[in-house]
Design a protein around this motif. Structure first.
Motif, PDB file in Angstrom:
ATOM      1  N   GLY A  80       0.859  -1.187   0.000  1.00 53.08           N
ATOM      2  CA  GLY A  80       0.000   0.000   0.000  1.00 53.08           C
ATOM      3  C   GLY A  80       0.892   1.233   0.000  1.00 53.08           C
ATOM      4  N   ALA A  81       0.380   2.309   0.592  1.00 47.92           N
ATOM      5  CA  ALA A  81       1.140   3.574   0.574  1.00 47.92           C
ATOM      6  C   ALA A  81       2.522   3.402   1.192  1.00 47.92           C
ATOM      7  N   ALA A  82       2.593   2.722   2.344  1.00 49.71           N
ATOM      8  CA  ALA A  82       3.876   2.638   3.057  1.00 49.71           C
ATOM      9  C   ALA A  82       4.840   1.675   2.366  1.00 49.71           C
ATOM     10  N   ASP A 109       1.824  -8.948  -1.025  1.00 49.17           N
ATOM     11  CA  ASP A 109       0.514  -8.386  -0.656  1.00 49.17           C
ATOM     12  C   ASP A 109      -0.548  -9.405  -1.045  1.00 49.17           C
ATOM     13  N   ARG A 110      -1.645  -9.386  -0.311  1.00 48.88           N
ATOM     14  CA  ARG A 110      -2.701 -10.364  -0.636  1.00 48.88           C
ATOM     15  C   ARG A 110      -3.370 -10.022  -1.967  1.00 48.88           C
ATOM     16  N   TRP A 156      -6.241  -3.374  -6.191  1.00 47.40           N
ATOM     17  CA  TRP A 156      -7.141  -2.951  -5.107  1.00 47.40           C
ATOM     18  C   TRP A 156      -8.561  -2.886  -5.632  1.00 47.40           C
ATOM     19  N   LYS A 202      -7.787   4.940  -3.493  1.00 43.64           N
ATOM     20  CA  LYS A 202      -7.897   6.044  -2.536  1.00 43.64           C
ATOM     21  C   LYS A 202      -7.295   7.297  -3.162  1.00 43.64           C
ATOM     22  N   THR A 203      -7.601   8.446  -2.578  1.00 44.32           N
ATOM     23  CA  THR A 203      -6.858   9.656  -2.925  1.00 44.32           C
ATOM     24  C   THR A 203      -6.014   9.991  -1.704  1.00 44.32           C
ATOM     25  N   TRP A 204      -4.756  10.301  -1.915  1.00 41.39           N
ATOM     26  CA  TRP A 204      -3.886  10.691  -0.808  1.00 41.39           C
ATOM     27  C   TRP A 204      -3.560  12.172  -0.959  1.00 41.39           C
ATOM     28  N   CYS A 205      -3.972  12.949  -0.003  1.00 42.39           N
ATOM     29  CA  CYS A 205      -3.770  14.397  -0.087  1.00 42.39           C
ATOM     30  C   CYS A 205      -2.828  14.864   1.011  1.00 42.39           C
ATOM     31  N   VAL A 221      -0.316 -12.741   4.170  1.00 38.63           N
ATOM     32  CA  VAL A 221       0.713 -12.837   5.200  1.00 38.63           C
ATOM     33  C   VAL A 221       0.034 -13.289   6.488  1.00 38.63           C
ATOM     34  N   GLN A 263     -14.124   5.217   0.336  1.00 33.68           N
ATOM     35  CA  GLN A 263     -14.619   5.202   1.708  1.00 33.68           C
ATOM     36  C   GLN A 263     -13.541   4.695   2.646  1.00 33.68           C
ATOM     37  N   THR A 316       0.355   2.932   8.640  1.00 38.33           N
ATOM     38  CA  THR A 316      -0.633   3.098   9.718  1.00 38.33           C
ATOM     39  C   THR A 316      -0.342   2.159  10.881  1.00 38.33           C
ATOM     40  N   TYR A 332      -4.147  12.148   8.629  1.00 36.27           N
ATOM     41  CA  TYR A 332      -3.108  12.359   7.603  1.00 36.27           C
ATOM     42  C   TYR A 332      -1.889  11.483   7.908  1.00 36.27           C
ATOM     43  N   THR A 333      -1.402  10.798   6.883  1.00 35.89           N
ATOM     44  CA  THR A 333      -0.344   9.800   7.055  1.00 35.89           C
ATOM     45  C   THR A 333       0.698   9.884   5.941  1.00 35.89           C
ATOM     46  N   PHE A 334       0.277  10.329   4.764  1.00 39.08           N
ATOM     47  CA  PHE A 334       1.081  10.144   3.554  1.00 39.08           C
ATOM     48  C   PHE A 334       2.461  10.806   3.642  1.00 39.08           C
TER      49      PHE A 334
HETATM   50  C1  LIG Z   1     -10.020   6.087   1.928  1.00 33.06           C
HETATM   51  C2  LIG Z   1      -8.818   6.671   2.633  1.00 33.06           C
HETATM   52  C3  LIG Z   1      -8.330   7.912   2.245  1.00 33.06           C
HETATM   53  C4  LIG Z   1      -7.201   8.444   2.870  1.00 33.06           C
HETATM   54  N1  LIG Z   1      -6.762   9.684   2.489  1.00 33.06           N
HETATM   55  C5  LIG Z   1      -5.650  10.176   3.048  1.00 33.06           C
HETATM   56  C6  LIG Z   1      -5.154  11.441   2.621  1.00 33.06           C
HETATM   57  O1  LIG Z   1      -5.776  12.126   1.819  1.00 33.06           O
HETATM   58  N2  LIG Z   1      -3.986  11.874   3.147  1.00 33.06           N
HETATM   59  C7  LIG Z   1      -3.284  11.137   4.064  1.00 33.06           C
HETATM   60  O2  LIG Z   1      -2.199  11.580   4.495  1.00 33.06           O
HETATM   61  N3  LIG Z   1      -3.770   9.971   4.524  1.00 33.06           N
HETATM   62  C8  LIG Z   1      -4.922   9.465   4.034  1.00 33.06           C
HETATM   63  N4  LIG Z   1      -5.400   8.265   4.483  1.00 33.06           N
HETATM   64  C9  LIG Z   1      -4.693   7.556   5.567  1.00 33.06           C
HETATM   65  C10 LIG Z   1      -3.483   6.742   5.049  1.00 33.06           C
HETATM   66  O3  LIG Z   1      -2.619   7.574   4.301  1.00 33.06           O
HETATM   67  C11 LIG Z   1      -3.875   5.589   4.145  1.00 33.06           C
HETATM   68  O4  LIG Z   1      -4.729   4.695   4.828  1.00 33.06           O
HETATM   69  C12 LIG Z   1      -2.676   4.813   3.631  1.00 33.06           C
HETATM   70  O5  LIG Z   1      -3.135   3.964   2.614  1.00 33.06           O
HETATM   71  C13 LIG Z   1      -1.960   4.014   4.730  1.00 33.06           C
HETATM   72  O6  LIG Z   1      -0.896   3.322   4.143  1.00 33.06           O
HETATM   73  P1  LIG Z   1      -0.474   1.862   4.632  1.00 33.06           P
HETATM   74  O7  LIG Z   1       0.563   1.370   3.681  1.00 33.06           O
HETATM   75  O8  LIG Z   1      -0.174   1.895   6.069  1.00 33.06           O
HETATM   76  O9  LIG Z   1      -1.779   0.979   4.461  1.00 33.06           O
HETATM   77  P2  LIG Z   1      -2.453   0.528   3.102  1.00 33.06           P
HETATM   78  O10 LIG Z   1      -2.226   1.541   2.038  1.00 33.06           O
HETATM   79  O11 LIG Z   1      -3.853   0.176   3.438  1.00 33.06           O
HETATM   80  O12 LIG Z   1      -1.643  -0.774   2.674  1.00 33.06           O
HETATM   81  C14 LIG Z   1      -1.713  -1.980   3.408  1.00 33.06           C
HETATM   82  C15 LIG Z   1      -1.553  -3.115   2.402  1.00 33.06           C
HETATM   83  O13 LIG Z   1      -1.459  -4.345   3.133  1.00 33.06           O
HETATM   84  C16 LIG Z   1      -2.203  -5.336   2.456  1.00 33.06           C
HETATM   85  N5  LIG Z   1      -2.570  -6.345   3.459  1.00 33.06           N
HETATM   86  C17 LIG Z   1      -3.292  -6.166   4.579  1.00 33.06           C
HETATM   87  N6  LIG Z   1      -3.342  -7.306   5.293  1.00 33.06           N
HETATM   88  C18 LIG Z   1      -2.625  -8.242   4.589  1.00 33.06           C
HETATM   89  C19 LIG Z   1      -2.277  -9.599   4.821  1.00 33.06           C
HETATM   90  N7  LIG Z   1      -2.671 -10.261   5.936  1.00 33.06           N
HETATM   91  N8  LIG Z   1      -1.516 -10.228   3.909  1.00 33.06           N
HETATM   92  C20 LIG Z   1      -1.091  -9.593   2.785  1.00 33.06           C
HETATM   93  N9  LIG Z   1      -1.370  -8.296   2.528  1.00 33.06           N
HETATM   94  C21 LIG Z   1      -2.128  -7.629   3.426  1.00 33.06           C
HETATM   95  C22 LIG Z   1      -3.388  -4.607   1.836  1.00 33.06           C
HETATM   96  O14 LIG Z   1      -3.877  -5.333   0.725  1.00 33.06           O
HETATM   97  C23 LIG Z   1      -2.738  -3.270   1.445  1.00 33.06           C
HETATM   98  O15 LIG Z   1      -2.277  -3.281   0.114  1.00 33.06           O
HETATM   99  C24 LIG Z   1      -6.550   7.727   3.908  1.00 33.06           C
HETATM  100  C25 LIG Z   1      -7.082   6.505   4.326  1.00 33.06           C
HETATM  101  C26 LIG Z   1      -8.201   5.986   3.707  1.00 33.06           C
HETATM  102  C27 LIG Z   1      -8.758   4.674   4.208  1.00 33.06           C
END
Ligand SMILES: Cc1cc2nc3c(=O)[nH]c(=O)nc-3n(C[C@H](O)[C@H](O)[C@H](O)COP(=O)(O)OP(=O)(O)OC[C@H]3O[C@@H](n4cnc5c(N)ncnc54)[C@H](O)[C@@H]3O)c2cc1C
Length: 396
Positions: A21-23, A46-47, A51, A55-58, A124, A257, A280, A291-293
């Protein structure tokens, strides 16, 4: 997008990135940008590579963003509205947006082209400590590496039991027949008079990409999620009252959502000596705003620097005490006095420059700036929340 799931015959990797995902993808991009680290063998797991919902990341600070060309749209003007009354901020801070689709496609293409990267579609299931190495267990087998970076799993004992307030939202990507949106100005918050309910604070958020295309979102702060039709009805009403769009005037292309727990309980940054949590689940989300991005980008840079210097990368750093206190108080207010929320947000933007508010939200403000900001806010809810937090003793 092509399915890039191709596994090269190496079971031991230098780095495993669990979660694309983002991270996970940001970290991969930062590693592939580094002359030495890009030679390492990397497994990205990743599973699902596709997707179901993008999402939109701002963000507003674009200095940390890997590739500026990924920014889909920037707005020069930002407005905060209270129904008909608007506070407009122009010519200073810009607000930027990246679509997760473009971001993911670009990074997957880069990964596909890199000899050193293997991509695995697998669930995972767990992590194991192997001393100087670590292992992931997946439904497609086990893989080990010198370092694992994971964004998929919260350590059970650190899972959050704290506050039960959620920031939850649902939005329409609207294609309108009429040219009703102003593509130069985004709406950060609209506390439209009918936006809230009698139980919680709520607002609308609008990202206009052109005169007839926008993302319009309805966000609530509450302890319970709502059924989809609650958001949808509110969005239809808002599109009608603000932009004059009846149901036949627009179609909904996509839906965004999400649910972001507003919880400030600290998360375990490490699952074991060689498995670091990122994104996250690594504690990079600011609990009051979601905000996380940009925080993810900062953490990715820090990780790459540590790896390049042969040091163990550090978890996402905890915020300074005073910022944790501010977040804690706001969460307590939204939990115990939800209807005080809109008044606080409105005063915050009405009485302060947006540049100062955003610096404050980025935790880069000075004590003097913060004193000015707090002097502009209704003090009673904060005083009550301070009492409930044991005058700061119970801040996690
Ligand atoms: C709809 C939405 C909009 C957002 N908008 C913003 C924004 O505008 N600005 C901002 O700063 N932040 C925003 N956020 C918060 C945050 O930036 C995002 O949630 C961001 O995607 C977090 O990144 P991540 O990599 O931690 O998680 P994710 O991007 O969710 O990535 C996690 C990944 O892990 C995978 N995964 C999960 N469990 C398993 C498993 N057991 N086995 C294998 N793969 C797995 C998933 O498929 C996914 O690809 C938003 C959040 C959401 C939900």
């Amino acid at each position: 997008m092509k399915n890039l799931s191709h596994l090269k015959p190496v079971k031991k990797y230098d780095y495993i990135i669990a979660g694309a995902g983002a991270a996970g993808l940001s970290l991969l991009w930062h590693i592939l940008e580094h002359e030495e680290l890009k030679k390492k063998n990397i497994l990205l797991a990743d599973r699902t590579i596709q997707w179901k919902r993008e999402k939109t990341w701002c963000f507003w600070d674009k200095s940390l963003i890997p590739e500026k060309k990924w920014i889909e749209k920037s707005w020069e003007s930002i407005e905060v509205r209270d129904g008909k009354q608007a506070f407009v901020f122009s010519g200073g801070q810009r607000y930027h947006c990246i679509s997760s689709r473009r971001f993911r496609e670009n990074i997957f293409e880069r990964a596909h082209g890199a000899e050193t990267v293997s991509i695995l579609e697998a669930d995972v299931e767990g992590f194991e400590n192997l001393g100087n190495n670590a292992m992931i267990k997946t439904d497609k087998g086990d893989f080990s590496a010198s370092h694992i970076f994971q964004s998929v799993h919260i350590k059970p004992e650190s899972s959050r039991k704290g506050s039960k307030v959620f920031q939850h939202f649902r939005g329409f990507f609207v294609e309108s027949r009429k040219e009703v949106f102003n593509p130069g100005m985004m709406t950060l918050m609209d506390f439209d008079t009918d936006s809230g309910t009698d139980r919680c604070a709520a607002f609308f958020y609008v990202l206009p990409f052109s005169e007839n295309r926008a993302l319009c979102e309805y966000t609530l702060f509450s302890d319970e999620l709502s059924p989809a039709e609650t958001y949808d009805k509110a969005l239809q009403r808002y599109l009608n009252s603000r932009f004059g769009l009846s149901e036949k005037d627009f179609k909904v292309d996509e839906i965004e959502q999400g649910v972001i727990p507003m919880d400030d309980t600290p998360l375990a940054g490490k699952l074991n000596n060689r498995t670091l949590s990122i994104g996250t689940v690594g504690g990079a989300t600011k609990p009051t705003t979601g905000y996380t991005f940009t925080r993810i980008q900062q953490h990715s840079r820090n990780i790459v620097k540590a790896l390049a210097e042969n040091r163990l990368p550090e978890p996402y750093p905890r915020s300074k005490y005073r910022f944790r206190l501010y977040d804690h108080l706001l969460i307590q207010i939204l939990k115990n006095e939800p209807m005080a929320g809109p008044g606080i947000f409105k005063q915050l933007f009405r009485k302060n420059k947006i540049k100062d508010v955003l610096l404050f939200l980025d935790e880069k403000s000075s004590l003097a700036d913060e004193a000015k900001i707090f002097a502009s806010l209704p003090w009673l809810p904060f005083l009550m929340a301070l009492g409930k937090s044991g005058f700061g003793w119970r801040v996690p």
